[in-house]
Write an enzyme that holds these catalytic residues in place. Structure first.
Site: not given
Ligand code: CMC
Length: 438
Positions: A314, A372
């Site tokens: 998140h 989720d």
């Molecule tokens: N699985 C694997 N790696 C992950 C994940 C994941 N679900 N989420 C983040 N990472 C890694 C990412 O690759 C990065 O690694 P590195 O530093 O080595 O490059 C690090 O963690 C930071 O990730 P980020 O993409 O910079 O984080 P963000 O804040 O931009 O993204 C997120 C947040 C929710 C989009 C992401 O965690 C994600 O894609 N999660 C899976 C989708 C999901 O479950 N979404 C629902 C969110 S809660 C309900 C809602 O908002 O609707």
């Protein structure tokens, strides 16, 4: 306790390297949470902007509605912890809280519930919209279209500067979303549309419209109605997430609330946001068996695979999402009520969570289950097809969207949302006639 953002304490001085120019920017303090510094005069004073793709370090508004402490895993609506609301409140009470700032007293509660439930029907002409969609259309596509179309039905309610118009629009949206959603489902499966029943509770009426058929009576299971209501509470608002920011941005132009909520639905649809609940179930089905978890997690950790552990991570929570904990508990209750002793998907999810929470990759990045991760398992057990999961999220989040939209419109400092950019394209050049182009 509530208040307004104050500028009374301190400032940040920014000096441009290599020049003698500096800017003093006032600090702004909320009631809780980190302070920010106000950059609105930065360009005037220094001739530079700030750069923050994804807005991870930028507060775009002040708001009294929802507070998240992502490190501590805390979520408050108007000061009330989500755990207490989920256990003791109802969705419509939370809707009143989010919209109006406080829990209703008994009279206000009755009036609010009556106000919402009186607006559950759709204009009969709106039925025809459904015929324009293929039966296999994704219900989120139907939601975007039908909700956007509401603005064509309420010409009397497009003056957003009139508080009464804002009030009635909020009622209409909150009331009609379950009907629009249930009809999207009925259309997909070819069953007759079921009209709302205003004598039922909000979640109960939704389950009724989803599951009843005109040919026989249908009684909604009260345990499932309560579970549905709780799922709605858990999704009601979540401060300035992508879809809420979309609603605010669209609303900042003066667009009508129906159009703004349609924009929010489009934004919610993506798998990184509300679409994650559908993606979690697809992921669990693909993994198939606990024996396959290590190989799946290896693929997640491989940067070239672009596979993510859906339902994990998140932007704000760097700890367990408090909604996920409640959802997990609800999941067990629902399965028990439905007499499902062993759900292979739940077993798989529990095992996946256990392994991921001890894996260095997830631990070091502070990736925890989000709302989720378990919601899809409950919804599937309740009989919803996966394509409806994000729709249910949209039904609930409409309350947050419309509350945030209303707060924005009523904020005297509100102006059109208009981010800047760092331009990295070509510098100015002269037009090249066609016969001289290579
Ligand atoms: N699985 C694997 N790696 C992950 C994940 C994941 N679900 N989420 C983040 N990472 C890694 C990412 O690759 C990065 O690694 P590195 O530093 O080595 O490059 C690090 O963690 C930071 O990730 P980020 O993409 O910079 O984080 P963000 O804040 O931009 O993204 C997120 C947040 C929710 C989009 C992401 O965690 C994600 O894609 N999660 C899976 C989708 C999901 O479950 N979404 C629902 C969110 S809660 C309900 C809602 O908002 O609707």
């Amino acid at each position: 306790m509530s208040g307004t953002a104050t500028t009374g304490g301190g400032s940040v001085t920014i000096t441009l390297d290599g020049s003698n120019k500096s800017a003093s920017l006032p600090m702004v303090h909320g009631t809780i949470g980190p302070s920010v510094f106000d950059i609105r005069k930065l360009y005037d004073q220094l001739g530079v902007f700030t750069y923050d793709p994804g807005y991870g370090g930028t507060a775009a508004c002040d708001s009294k509605i929802t507070y998240i402490d992502g490190d501590a895993g805390v979520l408050l609506h108007r000061g009330y912890p989500i755990e207490q609301l989920a256990e003791k409140s109802t969705f419509l009470e939370v809707a009143h809280l989010l919209l109006n700032g406080d829990l209703p007293n008994a009279k206000q509660k009755h009036e609010f519930e009556m106000g919402v439930m009186r607006h559950t029907m759709l204009h009969e002409q709106l039925r025809r919209f459904y015929d324009g969609f293929r039966r296999d259309a994704h219900p989120m596509a139907v939601m975007c279209g039908v909700v956007g179309a509401l603005s064509a039905f309420y010409h009397d309610a497009l003056d957003i500067n009139d508080p009464e118009v804002r009030r009635i629009s909020a009622f209409r949206l909150i009331a009609k979303m379950p009907t629009i959603a249930a009809w999207a489902y009925k259309y997909a499966i070819g069953q007759p549309f079921i009209y709302p029943r205003n004598d039922l509770g909000y979640a109960e009426n939704f389950l009724y419209m989803m599951n009843a058929v005109p040919a026989e009576p249908y009684h909604v299971n009260p345990v499932l109605a309560r579970a549905m209501d709780r799922i709605f509470i858990l999704h009601a608002d979540h401060e300035q997430n992508a879809s809420t920011s979309t609603v605010r941005l669209a609303g900042s132009t003066g667009a009508n609330p129906f159009a703004c909520i349609a924009a929010g639905i489009a934004s919610l649809w993506g798998p990184a946001h509300g679409g994650a609940n559908e993606a979690v179930l697809k992921m669990l089905a693909e993994i198939g068996h606990v024996d396959n978890i290590p190989a799946f997690l290896a693929a997640v950790k491989d940067k070239n695979s672009h596979i993510r552990l859906m339902g994990f991570g998140h932007r704000v929570y760097k700890n367990y999402d408090p909604r996920a904990k409640i959802m997990q508990q609800s999941c067990h209750e629902v399965l028990q009520e439905l007499g499902i002793k062993d759900d292979p998907l739940l077993d798989l999810a529990v095992e996946l969570e256990k392994i991921a929470l001890h894996d260095e990759y997830f631990v070091s990045r502070k990736l925890y289950p989000n709302v989720d991760f378990y919601s899809g398992i409950i919804l599937k057990a309740m009989g919803f097809p996966t394509s409806m999961f994000t729709v249910l999220f949209a039904v609930a989040r409409t309350v947050g969207w419309i509350s945030q939209w209303k707060e924005m419109i009523e904020d005297p400092s509100q102006r059109i949302g208009r981010p800047r950019q760092v331009y990295t394209g070509p510098t100015q050049r002269d037009y090249v006639p066609l016969d001289q182009r290579r």
